[in-house]
Motif scaffolding. Structure first.
Motif, mmCIF file in Angstrom:
data_model
loop_
_atom_site.group_PDB
_atom_site.id
_atom_site.type_symbol
_atom_site.label_atom_id
_atom_site.label_comp_id
_atom_site.label_asym_id
_atom_site.label_seq_id
_atom_site.Cartn_x
_atom_site.Cartn_y
_atom_site.Cartn_z
ATOM 1 N N MET A 1 0.845 -1.207 0.000
ATOM 2 C CA MET A 1 0.000 0.000 0.000
ATOM 3 C C MET A 1 0.871 1.244 0.000
ATOM 4 O O MET A 1 1.570 1.512 0.986
ATOM 5 N N ARG A 2 0.838 2.014 -1.083
ATOM 6 C CA ARG A 2 1.631 3.245 -1.115
ATOM 7 C C ARG A 2 0.888 4.318 -0.312
ATOM 8 O O ARG A 2 -0.345 4.351 -0.296
ATOM 9 N N ASP A 3 1.671 5.190 0.344
ATOM 10 C CA ASP A 3 1.047 6.265 1.112
ATOM 11 C C ASP A 3 0.374 7.270 0.173
ATOM 12 O O ASP A 3 0.961 7.652 -0.844
ATOM 13 N N ALA A 4 -0.822 7.722 0.545
ATOM 14 C CA ALA A 4 -1.484 8.768 -0.237
ATOM 15 C C ALA A 4 -0.768 10.097 -0.017
ATOM 16 O O ALA A 4 -0.605 10.903 -0.927
ATOM 17 N N ARG A 5 -0.321 10.331 1.227
ATOM 18 C CA ARG A 5 0.359 11.584 1.559
ATOM 19 C C ARG A 5 1.868 11.340 1.544
ATOM 20 O O ARG A 5 2.360 10.385 2.125
ATOM 21 N N VAL A 6 2.575 12.200 0.846
ATOM 22 C CA VAL A 6 4.022 12.038 0.708
ATOM 23 C C VAL A 6 4.686 13.307 1.242
ATOM 24 O O VAL A 6 4.155 14.401 1.067
ATOM 25 N N PHE A 7 5.837 13.165 1.913
ATOM 26 C CA PHE A 7 6.462 14.327 2.534
ATOM 27 C C PHE A 7 7.564 14.928 1.665
ATOM 28 O O PHE A 7 8.369 14.200 1.085
ATOM 29 N N ALA A 8 7.610 16.260 1.632
ATOM 30 C CA ALA A 8 8.757 16.967 1.041
ATOM 31 C C ALA A 8 9.812 17.050 2.141
ATOM 32 O O ALA A 8 9.562 17.629 3.197
ATOM 33 N N ILE A 9 10.943 16.454 1.903
ATOM 34 C CA ILE A 9 12.012 16.422 2.904
ATOM 35 C C ILE A 9 13.130 17.367 2.454
ATOM 36 O O ILE A 9 13.642 17.248 1.334
#
Ligand SMILES: Cc1cc2nc3c(=O)[nH]c(=O)nc-3n(C[C@H](O)[C@H](O)[C@H](O)COP(=O)(O)OP(=O)(O)OC[C@H]3O[C@@H](n4cnc5c(N)ncnc54)[C@H](O)[C@@H]3O)c2cc1C
Length: 414
Positions: A45-53
């Motif tokens: 399951m890929r995350d729907a929310r992805v972080f800008a790091i």
């Protein structure tokens, strides 16, 4: 047996990073996490929310031997950023080359960062992970903090770190007051495929109801964060697939052409929260337990990672000088360091959110003029870029450690 120098409540990204930083420096740490941590990424399951790091966060992970573990699992650098106003012609364009960096940051799924951190934690002999486990009781005494977990395990520590998120049960239990503000907005996150390639550029369009960001993942796919008035979000969540694609393409002014595919959508109600104190006797707050911020510049985790690095520095310094790391006098240094920096970023985000919200004509014209001015004035633009990349401000040593400055090897295939 259960005597620790530091107990951390919450093994989210900020808590787990704090444990890695302290554990790597030889501090005896217990990390308590309520939800079961999935050791790897096999549920598909890929995350729907992805972080800008940011680059600064990358440096922290690199210094803690976590970055390569992230890269091995998947991270997407972005080299350019474009921000524009739906209500005018103002536009600002950032290019990493203008500040001599190989990229401005990376887009990374939270589950990937968590898995990399967990992997690293398992290799640190001084860190004990209690998971799933919950705090039942805590007493703060003059010489130590005493904690009892749900299954009757008792721990003592010189210092307890609350990394248990925006609702922080520990902060509540200790009665540390917070200031909150409801934005009456929600952010909808999803992964979408677009007709045109993104060319590793992060894009954000300011609409009257809130900003809409398309953040580059593997070529052809973007992670979106669509901030909407709270009353509208349920309707967008419920849209049929094709209708959602049409509405999203239109809201983004078809900048990347039509939306041709999408994965599951999730919504997050937005609230600002700032703890009035980051520390009390034998307790320190880090990450969202101390501050929750509007996601329009993707800074929440990044600020939390700087908290983790700064607090680690303060603890190690006290330890090196034979001082009690749980003493209020020691912890105040951490509070002075990070509270002002976080407040500055929070105020800036609130300012942007209000300025680019539904405003009368003259304000609209002024903000468009402002965007174009900043775009044309190199020193101001560089300052913005350095802030966005996390390279400005009073950085802790872990965020300054020199690393391989290249982003090569992590570039998405085009
Ligand atoms: C739509 C959206 C997009 C965002 N995008 C970005 C972005 O691009 N970049 C960025 O930097 N930030 C972003 N953020 C912000 C980011 O989500 C948060 O700042 C971040 O998740 C906070 O991490 P944390 O570790 O402090 O807290 P959390 O992730 O909330 O972790 C807290 C942990 O504590 C555990 N816990 C809670 N209570 C207990 C207890 N009693 N006992 C034991 N464990 C407990 C929880 O299970 C959890 O694992 C975004 C936020 C939103 C809403």
């Amino acid at each position: 047996m259960n005597q620790y120098e530091v107990v951390i409540i919450g093994a989210g990204i900020v808590g787990a990073t704090t444990a890695c930083a302290l554990g790597e420096a030889g501090v005896r740490v217990a990390l308590i996490e309520a939800r079961p941590l999935v050791p790897d990424l096999d549920n598909g399951m890929r995350d729907a929310r992805v972080f800008a790091i940011t680059r600064a966060s990358q440096q922290i992970f690199a210094a803690l031997d976590v970055w390569d573990r992230i890269i091995a699992r998947g991270a997407y650098p972005f080299r350019e950023m474009e921000v524009w106003d739906a209500g005018g012609t103002g536009v600002i364009h950032f290019d990493c080359a203008e500040i001599g960096e190989p990229c401005l940051g990376h887009m990374i799924e939270p589950r990937i960062i968590q898995a990399a951190l967990l992997d690293r934690l398992h290799s640190l002999a001084g860190v004990s992970l209690f998971c799933p486990a919950q705090l039942r009781d805590i007493t703060i005494d003059a010489d130590a903090a005493r904690l009892v977990l749900e299954e009757d395990t008792t721990l003592t520590a010189d210092l307890v770190i609350a990394a248990d998120g925006a609702r922080s049960p520990l902060r509540e239990r200790l009665g540390i007051p917070v200031r909150t503000h409801d934005y009456h907005q929600s952010s909808l996150a999803a992964r979408v495929a677009t007709e045109f390639p993104h060319h590793a550029t992060a894009r954000q369009r300011f609409l009257p109801g809130g900003p809409l960001a398309f953040l580059p993942m593997e070529e052809g796919w973007s992670s979106i964060v669509w901030t909407l008035p709270a009353a509208e979000v349920a309707g967008v969540l419920a849209l049929e697939r094709e209708d959602f694609h049409a509405a999203l393409g239109q809201a983004f002014d078809f900048r990347l052409g039509r939306i041709i595919d999408s994965e599951r959508r999730e919504a997050y109600p937005l609230k600002r929260l700032h703890a009035e104190h980051y520390v009390s006797e034998r307790v320190a707050l880090v990450g969202d337990a101390a501050h929750a911020i509007h996601p329009l510049a993707g800074q929440g985790v990044n600020l939390g990672l700087l908290d983790a690095a700064a607090l680690t520095e303060v603890i190690l310094d006290a330890r090196g000088h034979g001082r009690d790391p749980g003493a209020l006098l020691v912890l105040r240094r951490y509070e002075r360091w990070r509270r002002g920096e976080n407040l500055l970023m929070m105020s800036a985000m609130d300012g942007f959110n209000t300025l680019f919200g539904d405003q009368p004509g003259p304000v609209c014209r002024l903000r468009n003029f402002g965007l174009s001015m900043v775009n044309a004035f190199e020193p101001a633009k560089n300052l913005f870029m350095r802030h966005a990349a996390g390279l400005a401000g009073d950085l802790p040593a872990l965020a300054r450690v020199s690393m391989d400055s290249s982003c090569a090897g992590t570039l998405p295939k085009t």
